[in-house]
Motif scaffolding. Sequence first.
Motif, PDB file in Angstrom:
ATOM      1  N   CYS A  20       1.502   8.323  -5.086  1.00  0.00           N
ATOM      2  CA  CYS A  20       1.477   6.903  -4.726  1.00  0.00           C
ATOM      3  C   CYS A  20       2.144   6.053  -5.794  1.00  0.00           C
ATOM      4  CB  CYS A  20       0.041   6.459  -4.506  1.00  0.00           C
ATOM      5  SG  CYS A  20      -0.149   4.683  -4.247  1.00  0.00           S
TER       6      CYS A  20
ATOM      7  N   SER B  37       0.848  -1.193   0.000  1.00  0.00           N
ATOM      8  CA  SER B  37       0.000   0.000   0.000  1.00  0.00           C
ATOM      9  C   SER B  37       0.885   1.243   0.000  1.00  0.00           C
ATOM     10  CB  SER B  37      -0.925   0.011   1.221  1.00  0.00           C
ATOM     11  OG  SER B  37      -0.189   0.287   2.397  1.00  0.00           O
ATOM     12  N   CYS B  38       0.283   2.374  -0.326  1.00  0.00           N
ATOM     13  CA  CYS B  38       1.051   3.623  -0.407  1.00  0.00           C
ATOM     14  C   CYS B  38       1.419   4.183   0.959  1.00  0.00           C
ATOM     15  CB  CYS B  38       0.262   4.660  -1.193  1.00  0.00           C
ATOM     16  SG  CYS B  38       0.099   4.227  -2.930  1.00  0.00           S
ATOM     17  N   SER B  39       0.818   3.644   2.004  1.00  0.00           N
ATOM     18  CA  SER B  39       1.163   4.106   3.349  1.00  0.00           C
ATOM     19  C   SER B  39       2.420   3.422   3.873  1.00  0.00           C
ATOM     20  CB  SER B  39       0.001   3.839   4.312  1.00  0.00           C
ATOM     21  OG  SER B  39      -0.269   2.438   4.398  1.00  0.00           O
ATOM     22  N   GLN B  40       2.958   2.475   3.097  1.00  0.00           N
ATOM     23  CA  GLN B  40       4.164   1.757   3.487  1.00  0.00           C
ATOM     24  C   GLN B  40       5.284   2.020   2.483  1.00  0.00           C
ATOM     25  OE1 GLN B  40       2.160  -2.132   3.455  1.00  0.00           O
ATOM     26  NE2 GLN B  40       2.502  -2.260   5.668  1.00  0.00           N
TER      27      GLN B  40
END
Length: 323
Positions: free
Chosen positions: A273, A219-222
């Motif tokens: 992202c 995911s883009c949060s990682q």
Amino acid sequence: MLKSKKLATIASLALGLAFANISHSAVNTPNVKATGTYAKTKYPILFVHGMFGFDRLGGSTFGMDYFYQVLPDLARNGATTYAAQVSPLESTEIRGEQLLSQVEEVLAITGQSKLNLIGHSHGGPTIRYIEIVKPQYVASLTGVGGTFRGSKVADLALSNSGGSAFISAVSDYLLGPVITWASDNTNLPINMNRSLQSISVAGSTAFNNAHPTPALASSCSQSGASSSNGRYYYSWTGTSQLTNAFDLLDVGVSTLAPLVYGSLDNDGLVPRCSARFGKVIRDNYSYTHLDEVNMVLGMRSWFSPDPVTLYRQHANRLKLQGL
């Protein structure tokens, strides 16, 4: 399901091989004398352009590099640099096969066993292709504004059949041929539809599922892995849609992503992202998509860092990593 994925992978690689006989010398290297060693990497650096891209338009007296002023600066600081010329509009696989022949040419010229590959925009997935088919050739991969997860700009273009047909006609029969003529490589195949399919969200997802990489997080949060099997991954991107009103080409290009993403978290063409890959140097520079390669003619925001300096610092980063 697994069998169908394998068949799709074989088909895509075969399609690339079908067009691989169109080769181009990757010897566009700056003719400048090194005056320092700050950017002197162990392995040569090969730059790969994105859609509508080129190695150099025009000759040595009147011409413009895609990575404007970047290669000569790195060469003055000790780096061995080359610019690839792949199809300005084609699928990732076809561009990848073209790039593979140029990678092997640079390796033969320099006598080295590996390269540092830097790809902008569609050049990001294109350099990934080299790791897929010849991982032993890769010292590092660096994406700059890379379309690793695709861009909804391509999805928007493909969703309108009439508009898509018009865009393809103009690109296939006018813009693409002009670019290949100006870069002295008219034999390169051009196909806007395959290019859009490759950088669409669906096309990019299919490519990543068929060829997974630890450099892309779930995911883009990682954050993705910064290295794997001795190969290193880096990226950076911008998040500005307008930086210089006098740069008319950049203004035109940078209005595309806001149509589908709004005015946040994109560089005017690629969302933040999508560009996150491996070790993220920074993902919010005050750059548009073309500012990331110092185009056009270095016009950008007065308050943004010099893109040439970023590439020079990155070469030093590779040098210190032993690459």
